[in-house]
Write a protein that holds these residues in place. Structure first.
Motif, PDB file in Angstrom:
ATOM      1  N   ALA A  47       0.825  -1.207   0.000  1.00  0.00           N
ATOM      2  CA  ALA A  47       0.000   0.000   0.000  1.00  0.00           C
ATOM      3  C   ALA A  47       0.860   1.257   0.000  1.00  0.00           C
ATOM      4  N   SER A  48       1.990   1.207   0.695  1.00  0.00           N
ATOM      5  CA  SER A  48       2.863   2.384   0.735  1.00  0.00           C
ATOM      6  C   SER A  48       3.437   2.691  -0.641  1.00  0.00           C
ATOM      7  N   MET A  49       3.732   1.641  -1.408  1.00  0.00           N
ATOM      8  CA  MET A  49       4.251   1.840  -2.764  1.00  0.00           C
ATOM      9  C   MET A  49       3.166   2.460  -3.661  1.00  0.00           C
ATOM     10  N   VAL A  50       1.921   2.001  -3.479  1.00  0.00           N
ATOM     11  CA  VAL A  50       0.796   2.585  -4.224  1.00  0.00           C
ATOM     12  C   VAL A  50       0.687   4.072  -3.894  1.00  0.00           C
ATOM     13  N   PHE A  51       0.745   4.401  -2.609  1.00  0.00           N
ATOM     14  CA  PHE A  51       0.614   5.803  -2.191  1.00  0.00           C
ATOM     15  C   PHE A  51       1.765   6.638  -2.735  1.00  0.00           C
ATOM     16  N   ASN A  52       2.971   6.080  -2.759  1.00  0.00           N
ATOM     17  CA  ASN A  52       4.121   6.813  -3.297  1.00  0.00           C
ATOM     18  C   ASN A  52       3.929   7.136  -4.776  1.00  0.00           C
ATOM     19  N   TYR A  53       3.290   6.235  -5.496  1.00  0.00           N
ATOM     20  CA  TYR A  53       3.022   6.479  -6.917  1.00  0.00           C
ATOM     21  C   TYR A  53       1.932   7.524  -7.122  1.00  0.00           C
ATOM     22  N   PHE A  54       0.840   7.411  -6.365  1.00  0.00           N
ATOM     23  CA  PHE A  54      -0.373   8.147  -6.718  1.00  0.00           C
ATOM     24  C   PHE A  54      -0.866   9.140  -5.670  1.00  0.00           C
ATOM     25  N   GLY A  55      -0.428   9.007  -4.427  1.00  0.00           N
ATOM     26  CA  GLY A  55      -0.867   9.934  -3.392  1.00  0.00           C
ATOM     27  C   GLY A  55      -2.379  10.043  -3.308  1.00  0.00           C
ATOM     28  N   GLU A  56      -2.873  11.252  -3.305  1.00  0.00           N
ATOM     29  CA  GLU A  56      -4.304  11.509  -3.130  1.00  0.00           C
ATOM     30  C   GLU A  56      -5.114  11.284  -4.406  1.00  0.00           C
ATOM     31  N   ASN A  57      -4.463  10.876  -5.491  1.00  0.00           N
ATOM     32  CA  ASN A  57      -5.202  10.600  -6.729  1.00  0.00           C
ATOM     33  C   ASN A  57      -6.018   9.320  -6.644  1.00  0.00           C
ATOM     34  N   ILE A  58      -5.757   8.506  -5.621  1.00  0.00           N
ATOM     35  CA  ILE A  58      -6.540   7.296  -5.386  1.00  0.00           C
ATOM     36  C   ILE A  58      -7.559   7.593  -4.291  1.00  0.00           C
ATOM     37  N   ASP A  59      -8.813   7.246  -4.544  1.00  0.00           N
ATOM     38  CA  ASP A  59      -9.868   7.550  -3.577  1.00  0.00           C
ATOM     39  C   ASP A  59      -9.835   6.615  -2.370  1.00  0.00           C
ATOM     40  N   LEU A  60      -9.376   5.366  -2.591  1.00  0.00           N
ATOM     41  CA  LEU A  60      -9.293   4.403  -1.503  1.00  0.00           C
ATOM     42  C   LEU A  60      -8.179   3.405  -1.785  1.00  0.00           C
ATOM     43  N   ILE A  61      -7.311   3.206  -0.798  1.00  0.00           N
ATOM     44  CA  ILE A  61      -6.292   2.154  -0.882  1.00  0.00           C
ATOM     45  C   ILE A  61      -6.630   1.110   0.175  1.00  0.00           C
ATOM     46  N   ILE A  62      -6.824  -0.119  -0.281  1.00  0.00           N
ATOM     47  CA  ILE A  62      -7.037  -1.239   0.638  1.00  0.00           C
ATOM     48  C   ILE A  62      -5.675  -1.834   0.962  1.00  0.00           C
TER      49      ILE A  62
END
Length: 198
Positions: free
Chosen positions: A152-167
């Motif tokens: 999930a941290s890698m997802v956030f590093n890529y997209f930040g707030e552009n994702i509405d929900l990270i599971i």
């Protein structure tokens, strides 16, 4: 928003993800290999936004996941005998099958009149697709050309707030991507070699 999965909040996380998908949002979720990015298959604005945040060439269409073979009727009118044989043998699992696309589907999920879909192996992705009862995109959670995210941290590093929900289901196991086959004319063609050998 990030939801860290536990046994106690699993159903709540599923329901939240489905609500966001139905409202045109983008979610990131763990599959049996890496994290995927999901939007509802028939919301064009969400599909377009997904392409934009991934910086993905529009000629590269998005594959889909479903939770049941019954949902194939939403995306194709033609299921060959070869497709039935492969589905019975390899689904759920890492085999993506190309079908003739049903008329009216978004150009973001159709290429050369074909649509790519699978039922994922045991994972949050499978449980999400089963509960949603509609096709969801399952493109890798990365910027095009970058390594796929396994956390999930890698997802956030890529997209930040552009994702509405990270599971956040923890670190995924990685491995080979799904094998992709085209059987639209009842003849098997392997488009990409992956986790399943045919």
């Amino acid at each position: 928003m990030i939801i860290k999965l536990t046994s106690k909040n699993f159903d709540k996380a599923i329901n939240k993800a489905i609500t966001i998908l139905k409202n045109g949002g983008i979610i990131a979720y763990p599959t049996e290999t890496f994290y995927g990015l999901g939007v509802k298959y028939d919301i064009d604005s969400a599909l377009r936004r997904l392409y934009e945040i991934k910086n993905r060439p529009t000629e590269k269409t998005m594959p889909l996941i479903i939770g049941s073979k019954d949902e194939l009727s939403l995306i194709t009118d033609t299921i060959t005998s070869s497709a039935i044989e492969l589905m019975d043998r390899f689904w759920p699992g890492p085999l993506t099958i190309l079908f003739r696309a049903r008329h009216g589907l978004s150009e973001y999920i159709v290429s050369e009149n074909k649509v790519a879909v699978r039922i994922p192996g045991e994972s949050f992705a499978l449980r999400l697709a089963m509960a949603a009862k509609f096709p969801i995109t399952s493109t890798s959670a990365n910027i095009s050309g970058m390594p796929p995210a396994d956390s999930a941290s890698m997802v956030f590093n890529y997209f930040g707030e552009n994702i509405d929900l990270i599971i956040d289901g923890g670190k995924t196991k990685g491995g080979l991507s799904s094998t992709i086959v085209d059987i639209t004319d009842n003849t098997l063609k392997i488009i990409r070699h992956g986790a399943i050998h045919i």
